[in-house]
Design a protein around this motif. Structure first.
Motif, PDB file in Angstrom:
ATOM      1  N   ASP A 108      54.383  53.072 -29.539  1.00 28.02           N
ATOM      2  CA  ASP A 108      54.124  52.603 -28.179  1.00 28.02           C
ATOM      3  C   ASP A 108      55.132  53.245 -27.233  1.00 28.02           C
ATOM      4  OD1 ASP A 108      53.609  51.267 -25.845  1.00 28.02           O
ATOM      5  OD2 ASP A 108      54.070  49.260 -26.612  1.00 28.02           O
ATOM      6  N   SER A 109      54.663  54.126 -26.368  1.00 25.08           N
ATOM      7  CA  SER A 109      55.559  54.821 -25.442  1.00 25.08           C
ATOM      8  C   SER A 109      56.156  53.891 -24.394  1.00 25.08           C
ATOM      9  CB  SER A 109      54.824  55.980 -24.755  1.00 25.08           C
ATOM     10  OG  SER A 109      53.659  55.515 -24.109  1.00 25.08           O
ATOM     11  N   ASP A 110      55.609  52.678 -24.281  1.00 31.67           N
ATOM     12  CA  ASP A 110      56.181  51.681 -23.370  1.00 31.67           C
ATOM     13  C   ASP A 110      57.252  50.835 -24.050  1.00 31.67           C
ATOM     14  OD1 ASP A 110      54.557  52.416 -21.204  1.00 31.67           O
ATOM     15  OD2 ASP A 110      52.902  51.166 -21.941  1.00 31.67           O
ATOM     16  N   ASN A 111      57.400  51.034 -25.365  1.00 36.52           N
ATOM     17  CA  ASN A 111      58.408  50.315 -26.132  1.00 36.52           C
ATOM     18  C   ASN A 111      59.699  51.134 -26.124  1.00 36.52           C
ATOM     19  OD1 ASN A 111      60.063  49.437 -28.394  1.00 36.52           O
ATOM     20  ND2 ASN A 111      58.285  48.280 -29.108  1.00 36.52           N
ATOM     21  N   LEU A 112      60.735  50.582 -25.509  1.00 33.98           N
ATOM     22  CA  LEU A 112      61.994  51.304 -25.354  1.00 33.98           C
ATOM     23  C   LEU A 112      62.596  51.693 -26.700  1.00 33.98           C
ATOM     24  CD1 LEU A 112      64.124  52.374 -23.394  1.00 33.98           C
ATOM     25  CD2 LEU A 112      65.236  50.121 -23.471  1.00 33.98           C
ATOM     26  N   GLN A 113      62.476  50.814 -27.703  1.00 37.40           N
ATOM     27  CA  GLN A 113      63.036  51.110 -29.024  1.00 37.40           C
ATOM     28  C   GLN A 113      62.313  52.282 -29.681  1.00 37.40           C
ATOM     29  OE1 GLN A 113      65.845  49.722 -30.186  1.00 37.40           O
ATOM     30  NE2 GLN A 113      65.878  48.668 -28.210  1.00 37.40           N
ATOM     31  N   HIS A 114      61.020  52.342 -29.500  1.00 39.29           N
ATOM     32  CA  HIS A 114      60.244  53.453 -30.045  1.00 39.29           C
ATOM     33  C   HIS A 114      60.659  54.767 -29.384  1.00 39.29           C
ATOM     34  CE1 HIS A 114      56.647  50.811 -31.568  1.00 39.29           C
ATOM     35  NE2 HIS A 114      57.828  50.385 -31.987  1.00 39.29           N
ATOM     36  N   LEU A 125      64.034  55.928 -30.565  1.00 39.29           N
ATOM     37  CA  LEU A 125      63.957  56.464 -31.924  1.00 39.29           C
ATOM     38  C   LEU A 125      63.423  57.896 -31.912  1.00 39.29           C
ATOM     39  CD1 LEU A 125      64.617  55.324 -34.736  1.00 39.29           C
ATOM     40  CD2 LEU A 125      62.197  54.743 -34.987  1.00 39.29           C
ATOM     41  N   LEU A 126      62.448  58.139 -31.054  1.00 39.69           N
ATOM     42  CA  LEU A 126      61.883  59.488 -30.949  1.00 39.69           C
ATOM     43  C   LEU A 126      62.915  60.474 -30.411  1.00 39.69           C
ATOM     44  CD1 LEU A 126      59.465  61.385 -31.160  1.00 39.69           C
ATOM     45  CD2 LEU A 126      58.760  60.627 -28.876  1.00 39.69           C
ATOM     46  N   LEU A 127      63.647  60.057 -29.395  1.00 36.63           N
ATOM     47  CA  LEU A 127      64.675  60.927 -28.816  1.00 36.63           C
ATOM     48  C   LEU A 127      65.829  61.125 -29.796  1.00 36.63           C
ATOM     49  CD1 LEU A 127      64.714  59.571 -25.148  1.00 36.63           C
ATOM     50  CD2 LEU A 127      63.632  61.656 -26.015  1.00 36.63           C
ATOM     51  N   LYS A 128      66.077  60.119 -30.614  1.00 38.19           N
ATOM     52  CA  LYS A 128      67.114  60.247 -31.646  1.00 38.19           C
ATOM     53  C   LYS A 128      66.727  61.318 -32.661  1.00 38.19           C
ATOM     54  CE  LYS A 128      69.675  57.506 -35.065  1.00 38.19           C
ATOM     55  NZ  LYS A 128      69.868  56.169 -35.668  1.00 38.19           N
ATOM     56  N   ILE A 141      54.413  53.682 -36.513  1.00 34.96           N
ATOM     57  CA  ILE A 141      55.854  53.888 -36.335  1.00 34.96           C
ATOM     58  C   ILE A 141      56.542  54.232 -37.648  1.00 34.96           C
ATOM     59  CG2 ILE A 141      56.529  51.468 -36.669  1.00 34.96           C
ATOM     60  CD1 ILE A 141      57.889  53.894 -33.978  1.00 34.96           C
ATOM     61  N   LEU A 142      55.890  53.948 -38.788  1.00 35.30           N
ATOM     62  CA  LEU A 142      56.459  54.265 -40.096  1.00 35.30           C
ATOM     63  C   LEU A 142      56.725  55.754 -40.232  1.00 35.30           C
ATOM     64  CD1 LEU A 142      57.233  53.232 -42.956  1.00 35.30           C
ATOM     65  CD2 LEU A 142      54.859  53.673 -43.637  1.00 35.30           C
ATOM     66  N   GLY A 143      55.822  56.579 -39.701  1.00 35.94           N
ATOM     67  CA  GLY A 143      56.004  58.020 -39.782  1.00 35.94           C
ATOM     68  C   GLY A 143      57.265  58.473 -39.068  1.00 35.94           C
ATOM     69  N   LEU A 144      57.540  57.898 -37.913  1.00 34.69           N
ATOM     70  CA  LEU A 144      58.743  58.247 -37.147  1.00 34.69           C
ATOM     71  C   LEU A 144      59.996  57.717 -37.830  1.00 34.69           C
ATOM     72  CD1 LEU A 144      60.226  59.362 -34.709  1.00 34.69           C
ATOM     73  CD2 LEU A 144      59.621  57.273 -33.449  1.00 34.69           C
ATOM     74  N   LEU A 163      60.942  60.021 -40.651  1.00 37.27           N
ATOM     75  CA  LEU A 163      61.496  61.284 -40.153  1.00 37.27           C
ATOM     76  C   LEU A 163      62.951  61.108 -39.721  1.00 37.27           C
ATOM     77  CD1 LEU A 163      58.499  62.625 -38.028  1.00 37.27           C
ATOM     78  CD2 LEU A 163      59.508  63.780 -40.003  1.00 37.27           C
ATOM     79  N   VAL A 164      63.217  60.033 -39.013  1.00 38.72           N
ATOM     80  CA  VAL A 164      64.578  59.764 -38.546  1.00 38.72           C
ATOM     81  C   VAL A 164      65.491  59.453 -39.728  1.00 38.72           C
ATOM     82  CG1 VAL A 164      66.031  58.168 -37.220  1.00 38.72           C
ATOM     83  CG2 VAL A 164      63.876  59.011 -36.238  1.00 38.72           C
ATOM     84  N   TYR A 165      64.990  58.680 -40.692  1.00 38.76           N
ATOM     85  CA  TYR A 165      65.806  58.306 -41.853  1.00 38.76           C
ATOM     86  C   TYR A 165      66.277  59.554 -42.601  1.00 38.76           C
ATOM     87  CZ  TYR A 165      67.354  55.943 -46.092  1.00 38.76           C
ATOM     88  OH  TYR A 165      68.118  55.491 -47.149  1.00 38.76           O
TER      89      TYR A 165
END
Length: 293
Positions: free
Chosen positions: A121-127, A130-133, A171-174, A177-179
């Motif tokens: 959800d691009s409106d979800n700040l945490q999401h 995480l993407l920018l991280k 969100i599991l896919g992201l 990737l981050v992990y």
């Protein structure tokens, strides 16, 4: 046809009389004999099967027990099978360990499924954070000029906005990737660099999401049981799922360059070949697929 008949007669007649005979000879029930004979995943697997196919309702329900009820469930089993804690001092400890693994696997699938069903959800700040991280972890020396940018292709996304690539795994896919990028940063940089190979290159992020689907499907089909029962002595958690994903990412990259596909157009063929290889490894009751670097 023959196999079906054998399974029917074995399950309804032979197994019962075989268990009865062995109990008369050893003075121990099937569960006790399993603990005496097997260790690791093979032990938990055989205990799970014994409970599942038992005609005793108390034993059948044991495979569905929740973690908070494990101690009571063990006591109920011992009472049902007339097992004295004084005579068999290790039974309670062994049964509790097995039930924690069995119930833990079921809960792990539910936890992973819950995350997978959560869309990006691009409106979800945490999401968004995480993407920018993910970008900062993979491209520490290059600044992302805009949230919607062609730069995302540099780490293997298909379009200007990565959110569209997470539809299958949510969100599991992201998170996966981050992990991997956070816990194996140097390896992630190496694999990202290799994914840009002029002839053997592939889309790093897209393949990573695809491997999340592979890990998820293996978990759902219960193919990960031997691995997790060996790898985790207690309760398997989503952390262990992430670690298995990291193993897949690292091993797939090695596999891809060893196979040297003629083109990325053959990705699905080699992806399935890799999938079959992993499934074959997971059939070994002693398997433990860990990333040791």
């Amino acid at each position: 046809m023959f196999i079906s008949l054998w399974e029917f007669f074995y399950g309804h007649f032979f197994r019962f009389w075989m268990k009865w005979l062995l109990r008369q000879m050893t003075g121990k029930c099937e569960l006790q004999r399993i603990f005496d004979t097997y260790v690791g995943a093979q032990r938990t697997h055989r205990i799970e099967n014994s409970l599942t196919y038992s005609k005793n309702k108390v034993l059948q329900k044991a495979t569905l027990v929740v973690r908070s009820e494990v101690d009571k469930c063990v006591d109920d089993i011992m009472k049902e099978k007339n097992i004295s804690p004084e005579k068999d001092t290790s039974f309670k400890i062994c049964m509790k360990a097995c039930l924690l693994q069995i119930s833990g696997y079921k809960q792990l699938y539910l936890d992973v499924e819950s995350v997978r069903k959560r869309p990006y959800d691009s409106d979800n700040l945490q999401h968004e954070k995480l993407l920018l991280k993910l970008w900062d972890l993979l491209m520490p020396t290059e600044k992302l000029k805009a949230r919607i940018s062609k730069q995302w292709a540099d780490i293997g996304f298909q379009g200007d906005d990565p959110k569209t690539d997470f539809r299958g795994m949510g969100i599991l896919g992201l998170i996966n990737l981050v992990y991997f990028s956070e816990n194996y940063t140097s390896e992630a940089h190496q694999i990202l660099s290799r994914s840009n190979h002029p002839k053997l290159g592939y889309s790093y992020a897209i393949v990573g999401i695809n491997l999340t689907e592979m890990a998820y499907s293996l978990l759902k089909s219960e193919a990960l049981k031997f691995h997790l029962y060996n790898f985790v002595p207690g309760v398997p958690t989503i952390e262990h799922f992430h670690q298995f994903y990291c193993y897949l990412v690292y091993e797939f990259d090695k596999f891809w360059f060893e196979e040297k596909p003629e083109s990325i157009m053959y990705f699905n063929i080699y992806r399935e070949k890799f999938h079959e290889k992993i499934k074959g490894l997971l059939l070994d009751c002693n398997v433990s697929l860990t990333l040791n670097i």
